[in-house]
Scaffold this active site. Structure first.
Site, short mmCIF file in Angstrom:
data_model
loop_
_atom_site.label_atom_id
_atom_site.label_comp_id
_atom_site.label_asym_id
_atom_site.label_seq_id
_atom_site.Cartn_x
_atom_site.Cartn_y
_atom_site.Cartn_z
N ALA A 65 0.86 -1.18 0.00
CA ALA A 65 0.00 0.00 0.00
C ALA A 65 0.89 1.23 0.00
O ALA A 65 2.07 1.15 0.37
CB ALA A 65 -0.87 -0.01 1.25
N GLY A 123 0.50 -5.12 0.80
CA GLY A 123 -0.56 -5.13 -0.20
C GLY A 123 -0.10 -5.73 -1.53
O GLY A 123 -0.93 -6.19 -2.31
N GLU A 156 -0.54 -9.34 -1.01
CA GLU A 156 -1.99 -9.57 -0.94
C GLU A 156 -2.61 -9.56 -2.35
O GLU A 156 -3.49 -10.36 -2.66
CB GLU A 156 -2.65 -8.52 -0.04
CG GLU A 156 -2.29 -8.73 1.43
CD GLU A 156 -2.71 -7.58 2.32
OE1 GLU A 156 -2.38 -6.42 1.99
OE2 GLU A 156 -3.37 -7.84 3.36
N GLU A 166 3.79 -5.56 7.47
CA GLU A 166 2.98 -4.49 8.06
C GLU A 166 3.29 -4.25 9.53
O GLU A 166 3.26 -3.10 10.00
CB GLU A 166 1.48 -4.81 7.90
CG GLU A 166 0.96 -4.63 6.48
CD GLU A 166 1.11 -5.86 5.61
OE1 GLU A 166 1.89 -6.76 5.97
OE2 GLU A 166 0.47 -5.91 4.55
N1 3HC Z 1 4.54 3.54 0.17
C1 3HC Z 1 5.00 4.78 -0.10
N2 3HC Z 1 6.29 5.05 -0.36
C2 3HC Z 1 7.15 4.02 -0.35
C3 3HC Z 1 6.75 2.71 -0.06
C4 3HC Z 1 5.37 2.48 0.20
N3 3HC Z 1 4.89 1.25 0.44
N4 3HC Z 1 7.83 1.91 -0.09
C5 3HC Z 1 8.87 2.68 -0.40
N5 3HC Z 1 8.46 3.97 -0.55
C6 3HC Z 1 9.28 5.12 -0.94
C7 3HC Z 1 10.32 5.47 0.10
O1 3HC Z 1 9.79 6.34 1.07
C8 3HC Z 1 11.39 6.11 -0.75
O2 3HC Z 1 10.99 7.43 -1.01
P1 3HC Z 1 12.08 8.60 -1.14
O3 3HC Z 1 12.99 8.18 -2.27
O4 3HC Z 1 11.27 9.82 -1.40
O5 3HC Z 1 12.80 8.64 0.18
C9 3HC Z 1 11.31 5.34 -2.08
O6 3HC Z 1 10.02 4.74 -2.10
C10 3HC Z 1 12.36 4.25 -2.22
O7 3HC Z 1 12.32 3.43 -1.05
P2 3HC Z 1 13.65 2.86 -0.38
O8 3HC Z 1 14.66 3.93 -0.28
O9 3HC Z 1 13.23 2.17 0.86
O10 3HC Z 1 14.11 1.83 -1.50
P3 3HC Z 1 14.84 0.42 -1.36
O11 3HC Z 1 15.08 -0.04 -2.71
O12 3HC Z 1 15.96 0.54 -0.38
O13 3HC Z 1 13.76 -0.54 -0.66
C11 3HC Z 1 11.61 -1.58 -0.37
C12 3HC Z 1 12.61 -0.90 -1.36
C13 3HC Z 1 12.18 -2.91 0.12
C14 3HC Z 1 10.34 -1.83 -1.12
C15 3HC Z 1 11.39 -0.64 0.83
O14 3HC Z 1 11.08 0.65 0.36
C16 3HC Z 1 10.28 -1.07 1.74
O15 3HC Z 1 10.47 -1.91 2.57
N6 3HC Z 1 9.11 -0.43 1.60
C17 3HC Z 1 8.00 -0.66 2.47
C18 3HC Z 1 7.31 -1.96 2.16
C19 3HC Z 1 6.12 -2.14 3.06
O16 3HC Z 1 6.18 -1.95 4.25
N7 3HC Z 1 4.99 -2.55 2.45
C20 3HC Z 1 3.79 -2.71 3.19
C21 3HC Z 1 3.03 -1.43 3.21
S1 3HC Z 1 1.61 -1.51 4.26
C22 3HC Z 1 0.46 -2.37 3.37
O17 3HC Z 1 0.73 -2.80 2.28
C23 3HC Z 1 -0.86 -2.52 4.01
C24 3HC Z 1 -1.71 -3.49 3.28
O18 3HC Z 1 -1.79 -4.67 4.01
C25 3HC Z 1 -3.10 -2.95 3.10
#
Ligand code: 3HC
Ligand code: NAI
Length: 708
Positions: A63, A107, A110, A130
């Site tokens: 998400a 997500g 998912e 999450e």
């Molecule tokens: N939403 C919004 N922005 C995101 C994002 C997300 N899910 N994931 C990464 N970004 C953004 C970062 O803030 C960063 O922005 P910036 O360049 O402006 O600082 C940019 O994308 C690049 O991210 P990273 O620097 O972290 O890039 P990496 O290549 O090092 O890592 C990654 C990539 C492994 C995908 C890492 O970004 C990550 O772990 N992201 C989060 C993943 C996550 O937690 N997903 C679950 C979200 S909650 C969800 O899905 C709820 C659902 O169940 C409904």
């Protein structure tokens, strides 16, 4: 369709490509794009199966986390939207195959699980991370994952949040095929093989859901582990409840239960704090005046001077990141000692299964021990980690200035000394910078990058990106005594001692902070780090001490008694051979004596006062650091405390915590402390100013971002 999701065709296969760089988050527009693409292919009789794939470097990383803040602040409403998109996919009449590269997280996974099949390249990772944001999967992940991977694996993935690799995902049943070579071509072949078969819906699978007898011990063990490893956190327990619901309720009811738990977590202070930390860890890399166009120095070879506690750990950090490193000592005995420690640490990791013997050999192979500066002329960067003393550091930097090539970075791991004075021993201060690693350097994630007044932008930019390569969180700090973390740690530990001198017990102080969420109480932390370190520094800086303010007494006296902490078997506590802390009546006697000498009558002190005194001492000093410009943003301080000092991420860091309490309230409490305890508690002008204008530290940060 829209610009975020593109459609194309390859024979009988319809292809939906998500293009929302950098990580294909499910931002507004992406779900609509998927639905529109599905509608187009449904009406196209020539399309017999569908592939969902990510453009760029990854599948869908989850998400859009930015949206969560908008939902909880009321700026946006959360519609039922995404769940129904996934239901639409799952009930789609033609087979849909998710083709995964990079990461399918949250997500993203998912979405993949709502497809009928999943294929992945070997390097792909999948996970439900999450809980690391203080929430749980909120698009039926807790319901679909156990149906694919079984209850035990689903509980583990949802409650701990760590991703797994494609090979394991294949083994447990999340992924149906690993694709060698080109992902899209492999996915097309797979999808073609499914044409004409009835779509397999994850929700309809039940053979892996187990039964009450097999599941009860799984959930009990998971809850035990969550309470221990994720102390005080609500999300892991909620994730376990949600997976349990999958085993006890029909699918639709299970989803409803997941939604309730998801929203409870989403609106909690814990999740707001952890989302602040997620973005904070990325924000700290952004330095005003330094952009993508700032040239960086490639660091392909490095050197470390000093193979003691820190130097050995730092050499491991480089070796772990694949960067060959020279490690220099003064004599063979010290070098042998340093290398033996490195080998022991690596062997421990092999024993714990963190990596293989082969990987250990490769890492060790990257560390070249030496007693001379031979080869230093070819490295791109050196880190000095010799004893803490200005004269010695200047001597070493003078030597490095002679042997290092022009254009190489000269860094010092000093924890207390002035980086500008160290740089003055060279003819190239713009190439000098502080790299303050935390002990043990190979374990702790924090790296304070200390900017000298001459440090060049190129050197700073290099260190900021190098820290990521070294698996560290680099935070840029200014050159003041103690830099940011240790400067704040002074008041933090001072208040802990004062509270004991005023009447609290050692155990009460440590317990109150432990219960607040700190990894360890402040006095136990002193015992672990060694009380003599601060004692020696205090003696060295005795002349600079402000004698008009109260000084803590107990630790100096403990040191005079030879009680340096764990390493001498006694400090604030006494320790058994397993380093278990025990109450020590000797310490009670000492404290009593100090109370008598200082004319203090012990009083009852409650947990709230203990926490307020100790945590607000961090906040007040943090505010001073901010206004003096030694930290760029309040969030930088938060990230330092979470990654270097065991501060609980679910409280967002000391500055975020103060914002959540309300700065007016914090300011008033600090004024009370000033009245009771004197000038050490004078409120920082920035704190006063923010409190009086109804603002937060977050507003200070916004202003920094706006002017950057
Ligand atoms: N939403 C919004 N922005 C995101 C994002 C997300 N899910 N994931 C990464 N970004 C953004 C970062 O803030 C960063 O922005 P910036 O360049 O402006 O600082 C940019 O994308 C690049 O991210 P990273 O620097 O972290 O890039 P990496 O290549 O090092 O890592 C990654 C990539 C492994 C995908 C890492 O970004 C990550 O772990 N992201 C989060 C993943 C996550 O937690 N997903 C679950 C979200 S909650 C969800 O899905 C709820 C659902 O169940 C409904
Ligand atoms: P240490 O005493 O464990 O190691 C210092 C090493 O430097 C010794 O092995 C010594 O033989 C070697 N050395 C001395 N002179 C040398 C020379 N001329 N050439 C090569 N090697 C030489 O000290 P430690 O704890 O590793 O500290 C090193 C630096 O890191 C200090 O500046 C300290 O302030 C800083 N630091 C220490 C932390 C800690 O927790 N120990 C944390 C963060 C920074």
């Amino acid at each position: 369709m829209n610009e975020l999701v593109q459609t194309s065709k390859n024979g009988e296969i319809g292809i939906l490509t998500v293009n929302n760089p950098p990580v294909n988050a499910l931002s507004p527009g992406v779900p609509d794009g998927i639905v529109a693409g599905l509608a187009q292919f449904e009406n196209d009789p020539t399309v017999k199966a569908i592939i969902l794939i990510g453009g760029g470097r990854t599948f869908i990383a989850g998400a859009d986390i930015k949206e969560f803040g908008k939902i909880t602040s009321g700026e946006n409403r959360r519609g039922p939207g995404f769940l129904s998109v996934l239901d639409r996919m799952e009930s789609y009449p033609k087979p849909i195959v998710a083709a995964i590269h990079g990461t399918a997280l949250g997500g993203g996974l998912e979405t993949a699980m709502a497809c009928h099949y999943r294929v992945a390249v070997a390097s792909a990772q999948v996970g439900q991370p999450e809980v690391k944001l203080g929430i749980i999967p909120g698009a039926a992940g807790t319901q679909r994952l156990p149906r694919l991977a079984g209850v035990a694996k689903a509980v583990e993935m949802c409650a701990a949040g760590d991703p797994i690799g494609a090979a394991e995902a294949f083994k447990v049943g999340i992924v149906d095929q690993i694709i060698e070579g080109d992902l899209l071509q492999g996915a097309i072949a797979f999808a073609t093989s499914k044409i004409g078969t009835p779509p397999r819906r994850t929700r309809d699978l039940s053979n892996k859901l187990g039964n009450e007898q097999s599941n009860t011990p799984i959930f009990a063990a998971a809850r035990d582990a969550a309470r221990k490893k994720a102390r005080n956190l609500m999300a892991p327990l909620a994730a376990i409840d949600a997976v349990e619901a999958a085993t006890k309720l029909p699918y639709d009811e299970g989803v409803k239960r997941e939604q309730e738990l998801f929203l409870e977590c989403l609106y909690s202070d814990q999740s707001k704090a952890m989302i602040h930390v997620f973005f904070g860890e990325r924000e700290v890399a952004k330095i005003p005046g330094i952009g993508k166009d700032t040239q960086q120095i490639p660091v392909n070879k490095a050197a470390v001077v000093g193979a003691g506690t820190m130097g050995g750990g730092i050499a491991m950090v480089f070796a772990n990141a694949g960067i060959p490193v020279l490690l220099k000592e003064t004599d063979q005995a010290a070098l042998d000692r340093g290398l033996a420690t490195i080998k022991k640490n690596y062997a421990n990791s092999v024993k714990k299964g963190r990596f293989t013997q082969e990987s250990m050999d490769q890492r060790l192979g990257r560390i070249t021990p030496t007693l001379t500066y031979d080869g230093f002329g070819e490295v791109d960067m050196v880190i000095e980690a010799v004893f803490e003393g200005m004269a010695l550091k200047k001597q070493i930097f003078g030597e490095l200035d002679k042997v290092m090539r022009q254009g190489a970075i000269l860094a010092s791991n000093t924890s207390t000394l002035n980086i500008d004075e160290i740089a003055s021993a060279t003819k190239r201060p713009e190439w000098v910078i502080g790299t303050h690693f935390f002990s043990p350097a190979n374990v702790m994630r924090l790296l304070e990058i200390v900017r000298g007044k001459a440090s060049s932008k190129e050197v700073i930019a290099t260190l900021m990106s190098l820290s990521k390569k070294l698996a560290k969180v680099g935070v840029l700090v200014g050159n003041c005594r103690g830099f940011v973390g240790n400067r704040m740690f002074g008041p933090y530990r001072r208040e802990a001692q004062f509270l004991v001198e005023e009447g609290a017990t050692v155990e009460a102080v440590d317990k109150a902070l432990y219960d607040y969420g700190m990894a360890m109480g402040p006095l136990a932390t002193g015992d672990l780090a060694g009380l003599d370190v601060g004692w020696r520094i205090r003696k060295e800086f005795k002349d600079a001490e402000n004698t008009s303010v109260r000084q803590p007494k107990v630790e100096d006296r403990l040191c005079e008694m030879g009680r340096y902490g764990q390493k001498t078997g006694a400090g604030w506590y006494k320790y058994d051979e397993n380093r278990r802390p025990m109450h020590d009546p000797e310490v009670d006697k000492l404290i009593d004596q100090i109370r008598k000498e200082t004319g203090r009558t012990p009083r009852e002190i409650g947990d709230q006062e203990i926490v307020d005194r100790i945590i607000y001492s961090l906040v007040n000093e943090g505010a001073r650091i901010l206004e003096e410009g030694f930290a760029l943003r309040a969030v930088d301080i938060d990230i330092i405390y979470i990654n270097g000092y065991g501060y609980p991420a679910y409280r967002g860091g000391p500055m975020w915590y103060a914002d959540t309490v309300g700065l007016k309230k914090v300011y008033e409490r600090i004024q009370e402390f000033e009245k009771a305890h004197g000038a050490l508690w004078t409120p920082a002008p920035l704190l006063r100013q923010l409190a009086e204008s109804g603002k937060k530290f977050a507003d200070f940060d916004k202003q920094v971002a706006a002017t950057a």
